[in-house]
Design an enzyme around this catalytic site. Structure first.
Site, PDB file in Angstrom:
ATOM      1  N   ASP A 133      18.713  41.836  34.926  1.00 53.44           N
ATOM      2  CA  ASP A 133      19.220  40.565  35.274  1.00 53.44           C
ATOM      3  C   ASP A 133      17.722  40.365  36.182  1.00 53.44           C
ATOM      4  O   ASP A 133      16.602  40.952  36.663  1.00 53.44           O
ATOM      5  CB  ASP A 133      19.598  40.464  36.308  1.00 53.44           C
ATOM      6  CG  ASP A 133      20.011  39.177  37.595  1.00 53.44           C
ATOM      7  OD1 ASP A 133      19.265  38.760  37.498  1.00 53.44           O
ATOM      8  OD2 ASP A 133      21.360  39.383  38.068  1.00 53.44           O
ATOM      9  N   SER A 167      26.322  35.990  41.011  1.00 52.14           N
ATOM     10  CA  SER A 167      25.377  35.584  41.906  1.00 52.14           C
ATOM     11  C   SER A 167      25.100  35.537  43.620  1.00 52.14           C
ATOM     12  O   SER A 167      25.721  35.701  44.511  1.00 52.14           O
ATOM     13  CB  SER A 167      24.564  34.276  42.011  1.00 52.14           C
ATOM     14  OG  SER A 167      23.146  34.058  42.323  1.00 52.14           O
ATOM     15  N   HIS A 196      21.579  37.350  33.989  1.00 55.13           N
ATOM     16  CA  HIS A 196      22.042  36.463  35.288  1.00 55.13           C
ATOM     17  C   HIS A 196      23.048  35.774  34.933  1.00 55.13           C
ATOM     18  O   HIS A 196      23.470  35.077  35.080  1.00 55.13           O
ATOM     19  CB  HIS A 196      20.644  36.236  36.386  1.00 55.13           C
ATOM     20  CG  HIS A 196      21.210  35.848  37.832  1.00 55.13           C
ATOM     21  ND1 HIS A 196      21.583  36.862  38.522  1.00 55.13           N
ATOM     22  CD2 HIS A 196      21.724  34.323  38.497  1.00 55.13           C
ATOM     23  CE1 HIS A 196      21.575  36.369  39.296  1.00 55.13           C
ATOM     24  NE2 HIS A 196      22.060  34.813  39.543  1.00 55.13           N
TER      25      HIS A 196
END
Length: 526
Positions: free
Chosen positions: A408, A194, A444
Site C-alpha cells: 500500500d 481506507s 491500497h
C-alpha cells in the site's frame, strides 16, 4: 481512497447496461417496494423506492459509471437531516424477500466522500449474496474524493463526515428492513477500506450497538496525523533535486526485490514479509561516472518515504512504506511521487478547508509540529479513530477483522499493525475477537502484484455465526483484479493464503508456488 475508482481500471465501458423492464417482477412486491416512498425515518424520510432487476443500471453519482445490478433488489433512497444544515443521502438496497439472508451489511465510503460510488461497489456484492445493504454520501457532495471544499466553515458537515452519517445510516437501514421484511434482522456487519476503514473503527468505538461484526481495511487513522504525514511526504519530494521519477522508482523496485524477494523462499516479484527486508536506498547513490543511480537528494527523499516523517527532535511521527512495489502501476507514482500526487491533494485540501478555513492556503506553508497540533485541536475529536479501547464493542460479542496490503502506497501498513497491537493490549477479549491479515503484494484496498481478492465478508460471517477465529484466508491474483472483485469474467493467475498476524505464508518446497495449498501459515523466522 480512490483505488476503487473505476476509470483507473478502464472499466467504465463494462457498466453500460440496459435496465430490464419491471414488468418481469411480481406486481405485489413492486407495490410494496414503491409504498416505502415517503415513509418517515428518524431524522429524515424516504424520498424514493423502486424495484430494480438484474442488469438494471444503478447510477450512484457524478463521475461514477453506472453499475449493473447483480440481483433484483428494492432500491430505497432517503435523506437524513439530523440538524438543519445536514443533508445525508442514504441508500438501502433490499434483496427479494425469498433471497434475503436475514442480514445487513453497511458499506464505508472513501477519501473525503463524494457520492455513493464506492459504497455501491460493496453493496452490489452484498446484495448478490442475499444481504440487505446500506451506504451514504457522508453528508455532502464533492467534485471528487479528494475535494474537501464542502468542509469550509461547515462544522455540522464535518461531524456528518467524521462519525454521524454512518451511524444514522445504520439506524435508518434497520427501520427500512423492519418495514419491508416480516422476519427480524439476524445480524449486521460493516465493511470499509481506507477512509471506510476509519469509518469502521469509528463505528466500533462510538456506536458499538450498530454492527455485530466489522471489517476494517487499510484504515485511514488517525486522520489528523495521517494528513500531516501526507503533507510532510509531499514537501520532502519538493526539495531541490529530490523528485523521484519513473526511472528512479524502477531502480528502487528492482534493487529492493533483488535483495528481498527470495527471503520467503519464492521468487515471485513480491516481498512476502517486508519487515525482514533491510534495503537502504543509499545502495543506489551515484558514484563517479554512474548514470543509473540516485542523487544524494533523491536518496534522502526515498529514505523519508521508507522511514516515515520524523519530528524535529528525530522521533517517528508516522510510519513509512514497505519496499517492493515502488514502480508498480498505481502505487508510488500516483500516491506519493507525482507532482499532483494523492498525498499532495489530500493534505492540501484537508488543511485548506478543515483546518485553516483558507481556500488559498498553500502546502508550502505547512509546518509539521504547528499544523498537526492545530488540526488535532480543531477537528481531531470529529475525525480521528485511533482509540484502542473497543471494550464496549467486544462486550456485545463484536468481532473485528482487519486487513492491509503490504505494498500500500496510500496508507503505511505498519500503521495498521501498530493500531491492531494496541487494541489487543487494551482489551482482554480482543485476542479471540480480533484478527489482522497482511497481504503481500497488495496495493491500497485492491490490486497490486500479489493476490488481493478475498472473501472478507464470508470469513466474518462464518466467524460471527460461531465458527473458529479465522487463521487463514485464501486470496487470488486475477489478470484484472477489479473484474475478479466484482465477479465479472477474469482469469485467476495465482492463489496464496493470507495468514493471521503475525504469521506468514511458507512454501512447502514441492507444490506449485501459484497454489495456496502449497503454503502453510507459520511464525516468522521459522
Amino acid at each position: 481512497m480512490n483505488r476503487f475508482r473505476l476509470a483507473a481500471f478502464g472499466a467504465a465501458a463494462l457498466f453500460a447496461s440496459t435496465a430490464t423492464p419491471l414488468a418481469a417482477k411480481p406486481a405485489q412486491q413492486a407495490e410494496n417496494c414503491a409504498a416505502l416512498t415517503g415513509r418517515p425515518l428518524a431524522n429524515g424520510k424516504i424520498e424514493a423506492a423502486a424495484l430494480l432487476t438484474t442488469g438494471a443500471t444503478v447510477d450512484t453519482g457524478p463521475g461514477m459509471p453506472g453499475l449493473p445490478a447483480s440481483a433484483p433488489f428494492c432500491r430505497v433512497q432517503a435523506v437524513l437531516t439530523p440538524v438543519p444544515s445536514s443533508s445525508i443521502k442514504v441508500e438501502v438496497w433490499l434483496p427479494e424477500r425469498a433471497a434475503w439472508n436475514g442480514k445487513l451489511m453497511g458499506a464505508g465510503n472513501g477519501g473525503f466522500g463524494a457520492n455513493l460510488g464506492i459504497p455501491a461497489l460493496l453493496m452490489r456484492g452484498a446484495v448478490s449474496r442475499g444481504y440487505a445493504a446500506v451506504g451514504s454520501d457522508m453528508g455532502h457532495f464533492g467534485k471528487s474524493d479528494v475535494d474537501a471544499s464542502w468542509a469550509l466553515n461547515a462544522p455540522e458537515k464535518i461531524k456528518d463526515y467524521g462519525w454521524r452519517a454512518n451511524h444514522l445510516a445504520a439506524q435508518a437501514a434497520k427501520q427500512v428492513i423492519a418495514a419491508y421484511y416480516a422476519a427480524p434482522l439476524a445480524a449486521s456487519y460493516f465493511h470499509g477500506c481506507s477512509d471506510g476503514g476509519r469509518q469502521a473503527l469509528i463505528e466500533a468505538r462510538r456506536f458499538p450497538e450498530d454492527y455485530d461484526a466489522i471489517i476494517a481495511g487499510a484504515p485511514a487513522i488517525p486522520w489528523t496525523r495521517m494528513a500531516s504525514a501526507f503533507a510532510s511526504n509531499s514537501l520532502a519530494l519538493s526539495r531541490p533535486g529530490a523528485a523521484l521519477g519513473a526511472a528512479q522508482l524502477k531502480l528502487l523496485q528492482t534493487a529492493s526485490l533483488a535483495k528481498c524477494d527470495k527471503l520467503d523462499g519464492v521468487a515471485d516479484g513480491v516481498i512476502g514479509n517486508p519487515r525482514q527486508c533491510r534495503f537502504d536506498p543509499a545502495e543506489l547513490q551515484c558514484k563517479a561516472g554512474e548514470a543509473d543511480c540516485l542523487t544524494a537528494a533523491q536518496v534522502e527523499a526515498a529514505r523519508h518515504l521508507y522511514q516515515g516523517p520524523k519530528t524535529p527532535d528525530g522521533k517517528s511521527f508516522y510510519p513509512g512504506f514497505a519496499p517492493g512495489a515502488e514502480a508498480a502501476e498505481g502505487t508510488w507514482a500516483m500516491w506519493l511521487t507525482a507532482a499532483d500526487s494523492q498525498h499532495a491533494k489530500f493534505s492540501t485540501q484537508f488543511f485548506r478547508y478543515f483546518v485553516h478555513a483558507d481556500p488559498e492556503w498553500p502546502l508550502s506553508r505547512f509546518d509539521l509540529v504547528r499544523d498537526y497540533a492545530l488540526a488535532k485541536a480543531r477537528v481531531g475529536s470529529e475525525l480521528d479513530a485511533d482509540d484502542p479501547d473497543l471494550g464496549a464493542f467486544f462486550r456485545r460479542g463484536g468481532r473485528l477483522l482487519m486487513y492491509h496490503g503490504w505494498q500500500d502506497a496510500a496508507i503505511p501498513p505498519e500503521n495498521t499493525i501498530g493500531y491492531y497491537e494496541r487494541v489487543r493490549a487494551a482489551n482482554p477479549a480482543a485476542r479471540e475477537r480480533t484478527r489482522l491479515f497482511m497481504a503481500p503484494g497488495m496495493s491500497h484496498c485492491l490490486a497490486g502484484p500479489g493476490p488481493n481478492v478475498f472473501d472478507a465478508l464470508g470469513t466474518l460471517d462464518a466467524w460471527h455465526q460461531g465458527g473458529p477465529a479465522p487463521e487463514r484466508i485464501v486470496a487470488t491474483k486475477f489478470d484484472n483484479d477489479l473484474f475478479g472483485y466484482l465477479g465479472f469474467p477474469a482469469k485467476a493467475q495465482r492463489t496464496r493464503p493470507l495468514c493471521a498476524w503475525p504469521k506468514v505464508a511458507r512454501w512447502d518446497g514441492k507444490g506449485s508456488t501459484d497454489a495456496a495449498v502449497s503454503f502453510t501459515c507459520v511464525a516468522p523466522g521459522t
